[in-house]
Design a protein around this motif. Structure first.
Motif, short mmCIF file in Angstrom:
data_model
loop_
_atom_site.label_atom_id
_atom_site.label_comp_id
_atom_site.label_asym_id
_atom_site.label_seq_id
_atom_site.Cartn_x
_atom_site.Cartn_y
_atom_site.Cartn_z
N LYS A 117 -11.90 -32.14 -2.16
CA LYS A 117 -10.48 -31.77 -2.17
C LYS A 117 -10.35 -30.25 -2.30
N SER A 118 -11.11 -29.69 -3.24
CA SER A 118 -11.08 -28.24 -3.44
C SER A 118 -11.53 -27.51 -2.18
N PHE A 119 -12.54 -28.04 -1.54
CA PHE A 119 -13.09 -27.41 -0.33
C PHE A 119 -12.03 -27.33 0.76
N LEU A 120 -11.38 -28.46 1.04
CA LEU A 120 -10.38 -28.47 2.12
C LEU A 120 -9.17 -27.60 1.77
N HIS A 121 -8.76 -27.64 0.50
CA HIS A 121 -7.65 -26.78 0.07
C HIS A 121 -7.99 -25.31 0.30
N THR A 122 -9.23 -24.95 -0.05
CA THR A 122 -9.66 -23.56 0.10
C THR A 122 -9.75 -23.16 1.57
N LEU A 123 -10.21 -24.09 2.42
CA LEU A 123 -10.31 -23.81 3.86
C LEU A 123 -8.94 -23.45 4.44
N VAL A 124 -7.90 -24.20 4.01
CA VAL A 124 -6.55 -23.95 4.53
C VAL A 124 -6.13 -22.52 4.20
N ASP A 125 -6.41 -22.10 2.96
CA ASP A 125 -6.00 -20.77 2.52
C ASP A 125 -6.90 -19.66 3.05
N SER A 126 -8.08 -20.04 3.52
CA SER A 126 -9.06 -19.01 3.89
C SER A 126 -8.70 -18.33 5.21
N ALA A 127 -9.16 -17.10 5.35
CA ALA A 127 -8.79 -16.30 6.52
C ALA A 127 -9.42 -16.84 7.80
N SER A 128 -10.62 -17.38 7.69
CA SER A 128 -11.27 -17.88 8.89
C SER A 128 -11.30 -19.40 8.89
N HIS A 129 -10.77 -19.96 9.94
CA HIS A 129 -10.74 -21.42 10.06
C HIS A 129 -11.84 -21.89 11.01
N PRO A 130 -12.33 -23.10 10.80
CA PRO A 130 -13.34 -23.62 11.72
C PRO A 130 -12.68 -23.98 13.06
N SER A 147 -3.85 -40.19 1.64
CA SER A 147 -4.95 -39.65 0.84
C SER A 147 -4.60 -38.22 0.43
N ASP A 148 -5.32 -37.72 -0.58
CA ASP A 148 -5.05 -36.36 -1.06
C ASP A 148 -5.48 -35.30 -0.05
N THR A 149 -6.42 -35.66 0.82
CA THR A 149 -7.00 -34.67 1.72
C THR A 149 -6.32 -34.59 3.08
N ALA A 150 -5.65 -35.68 3.49
CA ALA A 150 -5.04 -35.71 4.84
C ALA A 150 -4.05 -34.55 5.07
N PRO A 151 -3.20 -34.19 4.08
CA PRO A 151 -2.28 -33.08 4.34
C PRO A 151 -3.00 -31.77 4.66
N ASP A 152 -4.10 -31.51 3.99
CA ASP A 152 -4.85 -30.28 4.28
C ASP A 152 -5.49 -30.33 5.66
N PRO B 31 4.63 -35.58 -8.22
CA PRO B 31 3.89 -34.82 -7.20
C PRO B 31 3.11 -33.64 -7.79
N PHE B 32 1.88 -33.47 -7.33
CA PHE B 32 1.04 -32.36 -7.80
C PHE B 32 -0.12 -32.26 -6.82
N LYS B 33 -0.92 -31.22 -7.00
CA LYS B 33 -2.15 -31.14 -6.20
C LYS B 33 -3.26 -30.57 -7.06
N LEU B 34 -4.41 -31.23 -6.98
CA LEU B 34 -5.59 -30.73 -7.69
C LEU B 34 -6.20 -29.64 -6.82
N ILE B 35 -6.28 -28.42 -7.33
CA ILE B 35 -6.81 -27.32 -6.52
C ILE B 35 -7.84 -26.52 -7.31
N PRO B 36 -8.70 -25.76 -6.64
CA PRO B 36 -9.63 -24.91 -7.38
C PRO B 36 -8.84 -23.83 -8.13
N VAL B 37 -9.29 -23.45 -9.29
CA VAL B 37 -8.60 -22.40 -10.06
C VAL B 37 -8.59 -21.12 -9.23
N PRO B 38 -7.41 -20.55 -8.96
CA PRO B 38 -7.35 -19.35 -8.13
C PRO B 38 -8.19 -18.20 -8.70
#
Lengths: 203, 76
Positions: A117-130, A147-152, B31-38
């Protein structure tokens, strides 16, 4: 005295960016670097920007690169400011991320679910996308509606990434009609994408 | 174009507390989202719970006495 820019300990392309900015601002600089890749990259940037380049090697592992802009000569704006040979990133071709599992890493599933989940969230925010994301085996569950990951995954798709969902796998888990991101794909496209990728990442 | 919402995050001293909160909030339907700590908050490779400020009250209510929270911060 020329401005001294200490780029020791910085990794590519940081030294080149700093040197480029320094030259544009001061006209004459001394860049300190401590590895040969940075040395070559800064030297090349200097050359392509029309600078006079002198390198001093005191033999202590630090290189002193003296860059002096030639009067009247404008640094080439067209030159890629960060073009450099940074080892692995010199590979060319599209980037493919393969999610072969709905977890990240092996060992602890609860933790693995958090990490992906963290990985996909970070990918969305990251400057370079695959360029492409491939989902197979339990990885297809990451695209499940609700699922939690589908939106990302959807966001990555909207920003231009191609998302291939293994049809055989979605069929096996009987979730084909519940896939909410990407397109149902086949082994031809999956294998083809992997074979022509410059980089395949399996987190 | 809607304005980007100003999120808040709940920080924890341990990953397991973040996971426990995830379960509680999911069950409560908040509603919430589990994310890595910025990175600007901590360089730790931890996780936190991101939420919208309007949900703060019910989130705090749902978690009170059940999970120990380290801090709640706006996400800048």
């Amino acid at each position: 005295m020329p401005e001294i820019i200490d780029a020791r300990g910085l990794s590519c392309p940081q030294p080149v960016i700093l040197a480029k900015k320094g030259i544009e601002k001061h006209g004459e600089i001394i860049v300190l670097v401590d590895d040969t890749t940075a040395l070559e990259n800064v030297r090349r940037m200097g050359g392509s920007s029309g600078c006079k380049v002198d390198v001093e090697d005191p033999g202590d592992g630090t290189y002193k690169i003296h860059l002096k802009g030639r009067p009247g000569e404008k640094p080439e704006k067209s030159a890629e400011p960060t073009a450099c040979n940074c080892g692995s990133s010199s590979v060319s071709g599209p980037t493919a991320i393969v999610l072969a599992c709905d977890k990240m890493g092996r060992g602890n599933d609860e933790l693995g679910a958090v990490l992906i989940k963290s990985f996909l969230h970070t990918l969305v925010d990251s400057a370079s996308h695959p360029d492409t994301i491939i989902l197979y085996n339990t990885g297809v569950k990451l695209a499940l509606a609700g699922s939690d990951t589908a939106p990302d995954l959807k966001k990555l798709e909207e920003s231009g990434a191609r998302i291939l969902v293994c049809g055989t796998c979605a069929n096996y888990f009987e979730i084909k009609d519940k896939i909410s991101a990407g397109t149902i794909s086949n082994m031809y496209d999956i294998a083809g994408t992997m074979m022509t990728a410059g980089k395949v990442i399996m987190p | 174009m809607t304005e980007k919402p100003v999120y808040h995050v709940i920080l924890y001293k341990s990953v397991s507390r973040a996971l426990l909160s995830e379960k509680i909030l999911k069950n409560a339907g908040i509603p919430f989202k589990l994310i890595p700590v910025p990175k600007n908050i901590s360089s730790d490779c931890g996780v936190c719970i991101r939420f919208l400020p309007e949900d703060r009250e019910r989130i705090e209510k749902a978690l009170s006495d059940r999970v120990e929270i380290d801090a709640i911060r706006p996400l800048l």
